[in-house]
Structures are given as C-alpha cells and as structure tokens.
Design an enzyme around this catalytic site. Structure first.
Site, PDB file in Angstrom:
ATOM      1  N   ARG A 140     -22.312   3.321  -9.258  1.00  0.00           N
ATOM      2  CA  ARG A 140     -20.931   3.709  -8.953  1.00  0.00           C
ATOM      3  C   ARG A 140     -20.742   4.037  -7.473  1.00  0.00           C
ATOM      4  O   ARG A 140     -19.795   4.722  -7.107  1.00  0.00           O
ATOM      5  CB  ARG A 140     -20.536   4.908  -9.809  1.00  0.00           C
ATOM      6  CG  ARG A 140     -20.653   4.638 -11.302  1.00  0.00           C
ATOM      7  CD  ARG A 140     -20.338   5.866 -12.129  1.00  0.00           C
ATOM      8  NE  ARG A 140     -20.488   5.602 -13.555  1.00  0.00           N
ATOM      9  CZ  ARG A 140     -20.273   6.498 -14.519  1.00  0.00           C
ATOM     10  NH1 ARG A 140     -19.896   7.732 -14.188  1.00  0.00           N
ATOM     11  NH2 ARG A 140     -20.431   6.165 -15.786  1.00  0.00           N
ATOM     12  N   ARG A 195     -10.460  -9.520   0.294  1.00  0.00           N
ATOM     13  CA  ARG A 195      -9.485 -10.309  -0.462  1.00  0.00           C
ATOM     14  C   ARG A 195      -8.895 -11.432   0.378  1.00  0.00           C
ATOM     15  O   ARG A 195      -8.513 -12.487  -0.133  1.00  0.00           O
ATOM     16  CB  ARG A 195      -8.348  -9.426  -0.983  1.00  0.00           C
ATOM     17  CG  ARG A 195      -7.505  -8.830   0.125  1.00  0.00           C
ATOM     18  CD  ARG A 195      -6.182  -8.241  -0.335  1.00  0.00           C
ATOM     19  NE  ARG A 195      -5.447  -7.746   0.823  1.00  0.00           N
ATOM     20  CZ  ARG A 195      -4.629  -8.473   1.563  1.00  0.00           C
ATOM     21  NH1 ARG A 195      -4.416  -9.738   1.264  1.00  0.00           N
ATOM     22  NH2 ARG A 195      -4.014  -7.950   2.608  1.00  0.00           N
ATOM     23  N   CYS A 204      -7.496  -5.742   3.894  1.00  0.00           N
ATOM     24  CA  CYS A 204      -8.117  -7.062   3.704  1.00  0.00           C
ATOM     25  C   CYS A 204      -9.561  -6.878   3.244  1.00  0.00           C
ATOM     26  O   CYS A 204      -9.957  -7.388   2.205  1.00  0.00           O
ATOM     27  CB  CYS A 204      -8.057  -7.869   4.994  1.00  0.00           C
ATOM     28  SG  CYS A 204      -6.383  -8.276   5.528  1.00  0.00           S
TER      29      CYS A 204
END
Length: 296
Positions: free
Chosen positions: A158, A198, A177
């Site tokens: 995690r 992304r 981004c």
C-alpha cells in the site's frame, strides 16, 4: 534499460501513432499504453543524452512539489518558468492584458499581492501530496505516511501516493499528468518505484518527469535507509505534439550516450530539507538542446 527504450517509444509513436485532436488545438500522434524500466542501483539517473535536458529545473520542480507549495513564485525566484504559461493564460483571459511571459514573471516577483492572486495554480501536485483534504475533514500528508511505511512496514503493498483528487480537479490549473507513484522494497533492501502517467508529452514533459521521479526515489531511499532499485515508468496517452515531430526526428538521428550519475551529497533528516545543491550530477555529456513550444 538504457535511453534506447525512450527512442524506441518515439519511433513507435511516429510510425504507428493515432492522429488525434486535443484540448490545446495543436494535435498529437498518440499511442495508448507504454512502459520503460531504468536501473538506478548503480547510481545512474535517466537524464536523456540525445538532447540536453535542464535537469536542475526538473529537480527544483520536484523539491517545490514536496514543499507543498502551489504558487509559481518560488519557482520563478529560482529561474524556473515551466509552470508560468498556465497562470499567464488565465491572467490574459480574465483581464485582457497582453503581458509577455517575461513581463508576467517580473510582476510575480515584484508584487506579493499580484503573485498571490495570479501566481497560484490551485490544488495541484504539492497540495494533494502534502495536504489532501479528506471528506472526513482531516488533512492527509501522503508523503509523510509513505516514508513512515517505508521504515516501519517495507513489505506493504500500500505504499503509494497520487494527485487525482476528483473533487478538486476543476480548481486545478492542470490536472495531474504524473499522477500515481507506487513503491516496493525488495527483501535485500532495494527501493523500486512505479510511476503511472496518464498523459505524457514525450518531447518536452517526459524527460523532466523521468528526472523528477528518479530524484524523488533517491530522496525517499535516503530517508528510509534503503538502496536504489528500478524506476518503472508507465504511460497512458503517450503522445508527440504535431509541432514537435521534426524535433523528435532530429533527436532520433542522434546516438545515445551513457546516463550520468547521481549522488546525494547531504542527508537531511526531513524530505522537505533537501536543496538543489545536494544533488551532484556527474558524467553528463549530452547532445545539444532541441527547442520546442509548450502546448497550453
């Protein structure tokens, strides 16, 4: 794990990229889904050599993110202009004033109130990384939590942070981004990282993002007493703007050289205490720079 994988990505986009319209109006050649892996264990840092990269600007930007600041003034004070285009565009749209970028930055430096009103980017990276506002009213410092977990529970799955706060996207000058950073510690104490981006501007943005991610990984390893492992970069919409195609072809024609080395010369107690002088880059021998306009 060398620069050749970046050049292969460029070649693939130029050969197979989908011609797309985008919000900037410039247009892109785009591929969806890409990955690169860089071995940082021997002190190498992925600063591209097929063109000169202003790596100090990228490291200064990462230090600014870690400070939690969202105003461009500290960047402009250090000669970093990579975020100035977005607040300048907002200023011009709302006031009708036709200031140049240089004039706008001069006003940011000279006038505190002007900088406060027009220099802020909204709740972008630093705000989300260091002061995420939860729906429960609590403020969460994702970086501090990550470092504590690296020290106390390094086998955790995690260990990540991200900047995609859906509730605040509309208030950001630019949604993140490079949005998700995940970390992994091997049984022999090496820190690996995976960055999901992304949207990747392969010519201008990606070279900076690789430097920033590697510098961040080095600082996190230093804080947690770990050695460096791999930096894995993954991209979603990976694109070349149409006004960068000629520059990318020029870069492809150049022969890559060995990546330089990174050494941290000081080991502060807090991740917010690193300074640009702490990053010693040696052996950087790039080809000349290649210029290109930013699509805003």
């Amino acid at each position: 794990m060398s620069e050749h994988q970046y050049l292969r990505l460029v070649s693939d986009i130029l050969e197979k990229g989908d011609q797309r319209h985008d919000r900037t109006g410039v247009g892109t050649l785009s591929l969806f889904g890409a990955m690169m892996r860089f071995d940082l264990s021997k002190g190498r840092i992925p600063i591209l050599t097929t063109k000169k990269v202003s790596y100090r600007l990228a490291i200064r930007e990462m230090l600014w993110f870690l400070s939690g600041d969202t105003n461009i003034r500290p960047l402009v004070e250090q000669g970093v202009s990579i975020w100035s285009d977005w607040p300048l565009a907002r200023y011009q749209a709302e006031t009708g004033a036709l200031l140049s970028k240089k004039e706008f930055e001069a006003k940011i430096l000279a006038d505190t109130e002007f900088a406060k009103k027009w220099g802020d980017l909204g709740p972008v990276y630093g705000r989300q990384w260091r002061r995420w506002q939860g729906s429960d009213g609590q403020v969460y410092d994702q970086i501090a939590t990550l470092i504590e977990t690296l020290k106390s529970n390094p086998s955790s799955r995690r260990m990540l942070f991200h900047g995609w706060n859906v509730a605040e996207l509309k208030d950001m000058a630019l949604p993140p981004c490079h949005m998700v950073y995940q970390y992994h510690v091997t049984s022999d104490g090496r820190l690996n990282s995976l960055l999901y981006q992304r949207s990747a501007d392969v010519f201008l943005g990606l070279p900076f993002n690789l430097v920033g991610a590697a510098a961040l990984q080095a600082m996190l390893a230093d804080q947690a007493g770990l050695a460096l492992g791999d930096l894995v970069w993954t991209g979603g919409d990976v694109h070349i703007y149409r006004n960068h195609i000629d520059q990318m072809k020029e870069q492809l024609a150049r022969e890559p050289r060995a990546f330089p080395r990174l050494e941290l010369t000081r080991h502060p107690n807090s991740i917010t205490d690193y300074k640009i002088e702490d990053f010693a880059i040696t052996g950087y021998d790039p080809h000349p720079p290649i210029k290109g306009a930013v699509a805003v």
